[in-house]
Design a protein around this motif. Structure first.
Motif, PDB file in Angstrom:
ATOM      1  N   PHE A  55       0.827  -1.202   0.000  1.00  0.00           N
ATOM      2  CA  PHE A  55       0.000   0.000   0.000  1.00  0.00           C
ATOM      3  C   PHE A  55       0.860   1.250   0.000  1.00  0.00           C
ATOM      4  N   PHE A  56       0.202   2.381  -0.237  1.00  0.00           N
ATOM      5  CA  PHE A  56       0.804   3.683   0.030  1.00  0.00           C
ATOM      6  C   PHE A  56      -0.269   4.603   0.610  1.00  0.00           C
ATOM      7  N   THR A  57       0.165   5.492   1.506  1.00  0.00           N
ATOM      8  CA  THR A  57      -0.719   6.428   2.185  1.00  0.00           C
ATOM      9  C   THR A  57      -0.220   7.838   1.981  1.00  0.00           C
ATOM     10  N   ILE A  58      -1.124   8.749   1.679  1.00  0.00           N
ATOM     11  CA  ILE A  58      -0.824  10.179   1.627  1.00  0.00           C
ATOM     12  C   ILE A  58      -1.449  10.779   2.881  1.00  0.00           C
ATOM     13  N   TYR A  59      -0.603  11.338   3.740  1.00  0.00           N
ATOM     14  CA  TYR A  59      -1.027  11.829   5.052  1.00  0.00           C
ATOM     15  C   TYR A  59      -1.508  13.274   4.977  1.00  0.00           C
ATOM     16  N   ASP A  60      -2.481  13.583   5.827  1.00  0.00           N
ATOM     17  CA  ASP A  60      -2.985  14.948   6.010  1.00  0.00           C
ATOM     18  C   ASP A  60      -3.430  15.586   4.695  1.00  0.00           C
ATOM     19  N   PHE A  61      -4.138  14.805   3.885  1.00  0.00           N
ATOM     20  CA  PHE A  61      -4.658  15.320   2.619  1.00  0.00           C
ATOM     21  C   PHE A  61      -5.820  16.261   2.856  1.00  0.00           C
ATOM     22  N   GLY A  62      -6.655  15.941   3.812  1.00  0.00           N
ATOM     23  CA  GLY A  62      -7.811  16.790   4.106  1.00  0.00           C
ATOM     24  C   GLY A  62      -9.046  16.352   3.354  1.00  0.00           C
ATOM     25  N   THR A  63      -9.970  17.292   3.191  1.00  0.00           N
ATOM     26  CA  THR A  63     -11.250  16.955   2.573  1.00  0.00           C
ATOM     27  C   THR A  63     -11.091  16.726   1.077  1.00  0.00           C
ATOM     28  N   PHE A  64     -11.954  15.871   0.556  1.00  0.00           N
ATOM     29  CA  PHE A  64     -12.001  15.589  -0.877  1.00  0.00           C
ATOM     30  C   PHE A  64     -13.443  15.258  -1.219  1.00  0.00           C
TER      31      PHE A  64
ATOM     32  N   ASP B 223       1.571  12.707  10.862  1.00  0.00           N
ATOM     33  CA  ASP B 223       0.164  12.373  10.645  1.00  0.00           C
ATOM     34  C   ASP B 223      -0.680  13.093  11.685  1.00  0.00           C
ATOM     35  N   ASP B 224      -1.359  14.168  11.254  1.00  0.00           N
ATOM     36  CA  ASP B 224      -2.246  14.920  12.132  1.00  0.00           C
ATOM     37  C   ASP B 224      -3.550  14.132  12.270  1.00  0.00           C
ATOM     38  N   PRO B 225      -3.931  13.717  13.489  1.00  0.00           N
ATOM     39  CA  PRO B 225      -5.129  12.884  13.657  1.00  0.00           C
ATOM     40  C   PRO B 225      -6.448  13.611  13.372  1.00  0.00           C
ATOM     41  N   ALA B 226      -6.391  14.908  13.063  1.00  0.00           N
ATOM     42  CA  ALA B 226      -7.613  15.656  12.760  1.00  0.00           C
ATOM     43  C   ALA B 226      -7.799  15.868  11.258  1.00  0.00           C
ATOM     44  N   ILE B 227      -6.860  15.382  10.433  1.00  0.00           N
ATOM     45  CA  ILE B 227      -6.932  15.614   8.984  1.00  0.00           C
ATOM     46  C   ILE B 227      -6.912  14.270   8.253  1.00  0.00           C
TER      47      ILE B 227
ATOM     48  N   ASN C  57     -10.727  17.571  -5.113  1.00  0.00           N
ATOM     49  CA  ASN C  57     -10.895  18.415  -3.934  1.00  0.00           C
ATOM     50  C   ASN C  57     -11.303  19.796  -4.407  1.00  0.00           C
ATOM     51  N   ASN C  58     -11.599  20.681  -3.468  1.00  0.00           N
ATOM     52  CA  ASN C  58     -12.145  21.988  -3.831  1.00  0.00           C
ATOM     53  C   ASN C  58     -11.188  23.139  -3.569  1.00  0.00           C
ATOM     54  N   THR C  59      -9.899  22.902  -3.661  1.00  0.00           N
ATOM     55  CA  THR C  59      -8.928  23.968  -3.472  1.00  0.00           C
ATOM     56  C   THR C  59      -7.766  23.780  -4.431  1.00  0.00           C
ATOM     57  N   ASN C  60      -7.111  24.878  -4.744  1.00  0.00           N
ATOM     58  CA  ASN C  60      -5.915  24.774  -5.577  1.00  0.00           C
ATOM     59  C   ASN C  60      -4.675  25.193  -4.793  1.00  0.00           C
ATOM     60  N   GLN C  61      -4.844  25.464  -3.510  1.00  0.00           N
ATOM     61  CA  GLN C  61      -3.704  25.827  -2.672  1.00  0.00           C
ATOM     62  C   GLN C  61      -3.039  24.561  -2.144  1.00  0.00           C
ATOM     63  N   GLN C  62      -1.717  24.532  -2.232  1.00  0.00           N
ATOM     64  CA  GLN C  62      -0.961  23.339  -1.873  1.00  0.00           C
ATOM     65  C   GLN C  62       0.027  23.621  -0.748  1.00  0.00           C
ATOM     66  N   GLN C  63       0.365  22.582  -0.020  1.00  0.00           N
ATOM     67  CA  GLN C  63       1.435  22.609   0.962  1.00  0.00           C
ATOM     68  C   GLN C  63       2.127  21.248   0.915  1.00  0.00           C
ATOM     69  N   THR C  64       3.247  21.124   1.586  1.00  0.00           N
ATOM     70  CA  THR C  64       3.986  19.865   1.566  1.00  0.00           C
ATOM     71  C   THR C  64       3.470  18.944   2.660  1.00  0.00           C
ATOM     72  N   GLY C  65       3.188  17.712   2.282  1.00  0.00           N
ATOM     73  CA  GLY C  65       2.772  16.677   3.222  1.00  0.00           C
ATOM     74  C   GLY C  65       3.666  15.460   3.063  1.00  0.00           C
ATOM     75  N   ASP C  66       3.357  14.399   3.781  1.00  0.00           N
ATOM     76  CA  ASP C  66       4.144  13.166   3.732  1.00  0.00           C
ATOM     77  C   ASP C  66       3.366  12.055   3.052  1.00  0.00           C
ATOM     78  N   PHE C  67       4.108  11.121   2.485  1.00  0.00           N
ATOM     79  CA  PHE C  67       3.534   9.857   2.044  1.00  0.00           C
ATOM     80  C   PHE C  67       4.425   8.750   2.568  1.00  0.00           C
ATOM     81  N   ALA C  68       3.872   7.565   2.685  1.00  0.00           N
ATOM     82  CA  ALA C  68       4.654   6.385   3.058  1.00  0.00           C
ATOM     83  C   ALA C  68       4.103   5.207   2.280  1.00  0.00           C
ATOM     84  N   ALA C  69       4.961   4.225   2.025  1.00  0.00           N
ATOM     85  CA  ALA C  69       4.550   3.050   1.257  1.00  0.00           C
ATOM     86  C   ALA C  69       5.228   1.811   1.805  1.00  0.00           C
TER      87      ALA C  69
END
Length: 154
Positions: A18-27, A56-60, A86-98
């Protein structure tokens, strides 16, 4: 729309990798797409390989894709496009793991974990509402003390 092209780099994809993208937020619910034999899921706490420690923010919300196919994917190989809307075009850096499976060598068949950075959407205001609520409650708790001090100085 967020598009992610995944590439298997010299390992072997087996069922449950698997792979996970962390703290992506709403989609947009139901907007996920993935290649055949991949399953999508989202959760507040992401599925994480045991040998890495991404933020990994447990609220996102986090996004996870898990390989459920029966045929191993021998790498290097292009895994295809994985996406959600998703409904935004603003980006920030997050983590992924696989987590994948080693292909060849003395550790053939063992798990290999990796972690890195990826662009994720900036959280919407609705995701920040609990944080603002806590901060506001703290400020309101200090208000009587401030008013007493002000009345004493007059």
């Amino acid at each position: 729309m967020e598009l992610f092209r995944q590439r298997n780099r010299g390992s072997e994809g087996r069922a449950r990798d698997f792979f996970t993208i962390y703290d992506f937020g709403t989609f947009v619910s139901g907007s996920n797409t993935q290649p055949t034999d991949w399953m999508f899921s989202s959760a507040l706490l992401g599925r994480t390989p045991p040998l890495v420690s991404p933020h990994d923010d447990p609220a996102i919300l986090n996004l996870t894709w898990t390989y459920i196919g029966k045929t191993p994917i021998i790498g290097p190989a292009d895994l295809g496009i994985f996406s959600v809307d998703n409904n935004t075009n603003q980006q920030q850096t997050g983590d992924f793991a696989a987590e994948a499976t080693r292909n060849g060598g003395p550790n053939d068949g063992t798990k290999i974990d990796n972690v890195g950075n990826i662009s994720v959407p900036v959280p919407e205001m609705s995701a920040l509402l609990p944080i603002f609520s806590v901060c506001s409650a703290g400020l309101l708790a200090l208000l009587p003390s401030f008013l007493r001090r002000r009345q004493t100085n007059c």
